[in-house]
Design an enzyme around this catalytic site. Structure first.
Site, PDB file in Angstrom:
ATOM      1  N   CYS A  13      36.079  35.929  45.291  1.00  0.00           N
ATOM      2  CA  CYS A  13      35.440  34.602  45.328  1.00  0.00           C
ATOM      3  C   CYS A  13      36.168  33.620  46.228  1.00  0.00           C
ATOM      4  CB  CYS A  13      35.370  34.026  43.921  1.00  0.00           C
ATOM      5  SG  CYS A  13      37.016  33.762  43.225  1.00  0.00           S
ATOM      6  N   CYS A  36      38.195  37.377  37.891  1.00  0.00           N
ATOM      7  CA  CYS A  36      38.888  36.086  37.777  1.00  0.00           C
ATOM      8  C   CYS A  36      40.194  36.224  37.006  1.00  0.00           C
ATOM      9  CB  CYS A  36      38.009  35.082  37.050  1.00  0.00           C
ATOM     10  SG  CYS A  36      36.344  34.980  37.713  1.00  0.00           S
TER      11      CYS A  36
HETATM   12  S1  FES Z   1      34.942  32.885  40.352  1.00  0.00           S
HETATM   13 FE1  FES Z   1      36.755  32.572  41.468  1.00  0.00          FE
HETATM   14  S2  FES Z   1      38.325  32.769  39.996  1.00  0.00           S
HETATM   15 FE2  FES Z   1      36.503  32.991  38.856  1.00  0.00          FE
END
Ligand code: FES
Lengths: 121, 121
Positions: free
Chosen positions: A33, A102
């Site tokens: 992400c 995450c």
């Molecule tokens: S979506 Fe990036 S750390 Fe959770």
């Protein structure tokens, strides 16, 4: 959905902030992400005396960091190095599968901070 | 790094919450990171009279939602439908390239909420 524990740590995260004169500093980026996590530690007699984190990451990243910093505080460096990504998710009563990426940030940043401390000795 | 505007909207987001008796509701998931964004609207005389969002997403998702809800408030539905993902990022003085995927959530959820409202008429 999210467990009660994840919601609690997200709504009221523990150990948020920076330690200006940290003895060890870890920073990792999440390849999925793009989020970044930073962990700061103070070490005394080979134990984690103080620990704080900072992130722009999502609720799951915040909850896992809050939990991992709680888990690491007071532990010896060797003990803290054995905390795994899965340990953190387990302590939080699980995370949705799509958010497991995450939970890697927090444990990885902790280990980086310990390695940084050791490399300075 | 993040622009001053992104930091401001992240630290103090506008329009966070739910509208229990919403006229339109949009929910979208982010295929990159797994985050979910929800937007609620109240509509009067074809204008967005009230708007709120809720997410477990990262700082960039929070900042873009805060901005897009500010931009949409008071606009006609047709006007609000023309707000693009890029408009939101531009209003925030940009986002780091690795976080552009986060800015999609907010505009997409807004458009879903408007479509939901229209489908109910
Ligand atoms: S979506 Fe990036 S750390 Fe959770």
């Amino acid at each position: 959905g999210y467990s009660q524990k994840v919601m609690e740590h997200f709504m009221n995260p523990h150990n948020v902030g920076v330690i200006e004169d940290a003895d060890g500093y870890g920073k990792v980026g999440n390849p999925v992400c793009g989020d970044i996590m930073e962990i700061f530690i103070k070490v005394k007699d080979d134990r984690i005396e103080d620990i704080k984190f900072r992130t722009f990451g999502c609720g799951s990243a915040i909850a896992t960091s809050s939990m991992v910093t709680d888990m690491a505080r007071g532990k010896t460096l060797d003990e803290a190095m054995t905390i795994t990504r899965n340990d953190v998710a387990t302590e939080l009563d699980g995370l949705p599968p799509r958010k497991m990426h995450c939970s890697n940030l927090a444990a990885d940043a902790l280990h980086e901070a310990i390695k940084d401390y050791r490399s300075r000795q």
